[in-house]
Design an enzyme around this catalytic site. Structure first.
Site, PDB file in Angstrom:
ATOM      1  N   GLY A  52       0.764  -1.236   0.000  1.00  0.00           N
ATOM      2  CA  GLY A  52       0.000   0.000   0.000  1.00  0.00           C
ATOM      3  C   GLY A  52       0.795   1.286   0.000  1.00  0.00           C
ATOM      4  O   GLY A  52       0.228   2.361   0.100  1.00  0.00           O
ATOM      5  N   CYS A  53       2.103   1.177  -0.095  1.00  0.00           N
ATOM      6  CA  CYS A  53       2.940   2.374  -0.136  1.00  0.00           C
ATOM      7  C   CYS A  53       3.221   2.719  -1.598  1.00  0.00           C
ATOM      8  O   CYS A  53       3.422   1.830  -2.420  1.00  0.00           O
ATOM      9  CB  CYS A  53       4.257   2.142   0.588  1.00  0.00           C
ATOM     10  SG  CYS A  53       4.066   1.818   2.348  1.00  0.00           S
ATOM     11  N   SER A  54       3.254   4.004  -1.907  1.00  0.00           N
ATOM     12  CA  SER A  54       3.532   4.401  -3.289  1.00  0.00           C
ATOM     13  C   SER A  54       4.985   4.125  -3.663  1.00  0.00           C
ATOM     14  O   SER A  54       5.291   3.810  -4.798  1.00  0.00           O
ATOM     15  CB  SER A  54       3.194   5.870  -3.518  1.00  0.00           C
ATOM     16  OG  SER A  54       3.939   6.686  -2.650  1.00  0.00           O
TER      17      SER A  54
END
Length: 140
Positions: A52-54
């Site tokens: 979920g981290c860019s």
């Protein structure tokens, strides 16, 4: 631990952060990220990747001989690495039960990251915090 830079306290970072303009706040986060100890490439695997981290973010927990949790972490983005360092300042080298009792979000609230940084930079913070809590639950 070998190769570890002495991390500042969360309160010290918060005091400095409050006095800075936004460009300098970015620099402070980048510098904070540079204080993280090196994470060996062999630990940067799919299993340690925070979802979920860019940017790519890896977190690897270890337990010290006296039972405290120590996290190795890294990112391929400098500001994201600084955010990880900030999150870790709230929990690094503490016993699992103490980490579970820590309100990490409250510790980070003064930094107002949602308003200081773009949403794609902050979207992974809840996932980082969840991973830390899940780790602490496993070790408690």
């Amino acid at each position: 631990m070998a190769g570890m830079t002495e991390l500042p306290s969360l309160d010290d970072v918060r005091e400095e952060y409050e006095f800075l303009e936004s460009d300098d706040r970015y620099r402070l986060l980048i510098e904070l990220g540079q204080t993280l100890e090196d994470m060996p490439d062999a630990l940067k695997t799919d299993a340690t990747l925070v979802r979920g981290c860019s940017a790519a973010v890896w977190v690897y927990p270890t337990q010290t001989d006296d039972g405290r949790l120590h996290f190795l972490a890294d990112s391929n983005a400098a500001i994201t690495k600084g955010i990880i360092a900030l999150v870790l300042l709230t929990v690094q080298d503490r016993p699992a039960d103490e980490i579970l009792a820590t309100d990490i979000e409250e510790g980070l609230a003064a930094f107002d990251l949602k308003n200081q940084l773009s949403s794609n930079r902050t979207q992974g913070i809840p996932n980082m915090i969840a991973l830390i809590r899940e780790t602490a639950e496993r070790y408690s």
